[in-house]
Design a protein around this motif. Structure first.
Motif, short mmCIF file in Angstrom:
data_model
loop_
_atom_site.label_atom_id
_atom_site.label_comp_id
_atom_site.label_asym_id
_atom_site.label_seq_id
_atom_site.Cartn_x
_atom_site.Cartn_y
_atom_site.Cartn_z
N VAL A 111 0.84 -1.19 0.00
CA VAL A 111 0.00 0.00 0.00
C VAL A 111 0.87 1.25 0.00
CG1 VAL A 111 -1.78 1.25 1.27
CG2 VAL A 111 -1.75 -1.25 1.31
N LYS A 112 0.47 2.21 -0.83
CA LYS A 112 1.08 3.53 -0.82
C LYS A 112 -0.05 4.53 -1.02
CE LYS A 112 4.54 6.49 -2.99
NZ LYS A 112 5.51 6.61 -4.06
N GLY A 113 -0.36 5.25 0.04
CA GLY A 113 -1.48 6.19 -0.03
C GLY A 113 -2.77 5.46 -0.31
N ASP A 114 -3.43 5.85 -1.40
CA ASP A 114 -4.68 5.21 -1.79
C ASP A 114 -4.47 4.03 -2.74
OD1 ASP A 114 -6.08 7.05 -0.30
OD2 ASP A 114 -6.40 8.43 -1.98
N GLU A 115 -3.24 3.84 -3.18
CA GLU A 115 -2.94 2.74 -4.10
C GLU A 115 -2.69 1.46 -3.32
OE1 GLU A 115 -0.30 3.70 -7.60
OE2 GLU A 115 0.20 5.33 -6.21
N LYS A 116 -3.16 0.35 -3.88
CA LYS A 116 -2.98 -0.95 -3.23
C LYS A 116 -2.68 -2.00 -4.29
CE LYS A 116 -6.67 -3.08 -1.70
NZ LYS A 116 -7.83 -3.50 -0.90
N VAL A 117 -1.67 -2.81 -4.03
CA VAL A 117 -1.35 -3.93 -4.91
C VAL A 117 -1.52 -5.21 -4.10
CG1 VAL A 117 0.42 -5.02 -6.34
CG2 VAL A 117 0.29 -2.53 -6.24
N ASP A 118 -2.38 -6.09 -4.59
CA ASP A 118 -2.70 -7.33 -3.91
C ASP A 118 -2.00 -8.48 -4.63
OD1 ASP A 118 -3.82 -9.65 -2.87
OD2 ASP A 118 -5.86 -8.86 -2.87
N ILE A 119 -1.04 -9.11 -3.95
CA ILE A 119 -0.36 -10.27 -4.54
C ILE A 119 -0.61 -11.52 -3.70
CG2 ILE A 119 1.38 -8.88 -5.74
CD1 ILE A 119 3.41 -9.81 -3.62
N THR A 120 -1.79 -11.60 -3.11
CA THR A 120 -2.15 -12.74 -2.27
C THR A 120 -2.07 -14.05 -3.04
OG1 THR A 120 -3.63 -11.29 -1.03
CG2 THR A 120 -3.91 -13.67 -0.74
N ASN A 121 -2.66 -14.08 -4.22
CA ASN A 121 -2.65 -15.32 -5.00
C ASN A 121 -1.23 -15.75 -5.34
OD1 ASN A 121 -5.44 -15.46 -4.97
ND2 ASN A 121 -5.67 -14.43 -6.94
N ASP A 122 -0.39 -14.80 -5.72
CA ASP A 122 1.01 -15.12 -6.03
C ASP A 122 1.71 -15.64 -4.78
OD1 ASP A 122 0.91 -14.27 -8.75
OD2 ASP A 122 1.04 -12.19 -8.07
N GLY A 123 1.42 -15.05 -3.65
CA GLY A 123 2.03 -15.47 -2.40
C GLY A 123 1.72 -16.92 -2.09
#
Length: 147
Positions: A111-123
């Motif tokens: 997370v950076k500010g309002d931006e979010k990157v979800d890499i749960t599946n990759d994890g």
């Protein structure tokens, strides 16, 4: 007269050597300073990036691997600039953070500010079988947030 001439030559050579040494030392310090400035600027870009691993109290081997591989990769790639925060969703004290970030369940988020990157599946896909692939996905996520 020859001695005086010889002494003058020796003094001249010594003075040239010391001036040259000071010049080289100054250039080396400048280069180091430039490298330090670049490193600080790079770290400032990443200070706003947060890494979260949301989980429950009961966890399987893969869940634990996601956390440990991610923490190790972040330390290797970014030192102390980005540290993984492990958040137990069973702890009511973490409900506000989970709601703020919109983490519904087990999640690996950057997370950076309002931006979010979800890499749960990759994890969950790579943590135990291909940890180097998860490390690549982490680099991609952080790079996308630095832009």
């Amino acid at each position: 007269m020859k001695r005086l001439f010889l002494v003058l030559i020796v003094l001249f050579v010594i003075s040239i050597s010391s001036v040259n040494a000071q010049c080289c030392k100054s250039n080396a310090e400048t280069k180091t300073l430039a490298e330090n400035v670049a490193e600080v600027e790079s770290n400032n870009d990443m200070q706003d990036i947060k890494a979260y691993y949301f989980h429950f109290t009961r966890r399987c081997a893969t869940c634990k691997a996601v956390e440990s591989v991610t923490a190790e990769a972040l330390k290797e790639l970014y030192g102390e600039s980005i540290v993984l925060k492990s958040v137990n969703l069973d702890n009511e004290a973490n409900d506000e953070l989970a709601e703020k970030i919109d983490a519904d369940g087990q999640s690996l988020l950057f997370v950076k500010g309002d931006e979010k990157v979800d890499i749960t599946n990759d994890g969950f896909m790579y943590a135990r079988t291909k940890p180097e692939k998860l490390k690549e996905k982490i680099e991609e996520a952080v790079s996308s947030l630095k832009e």
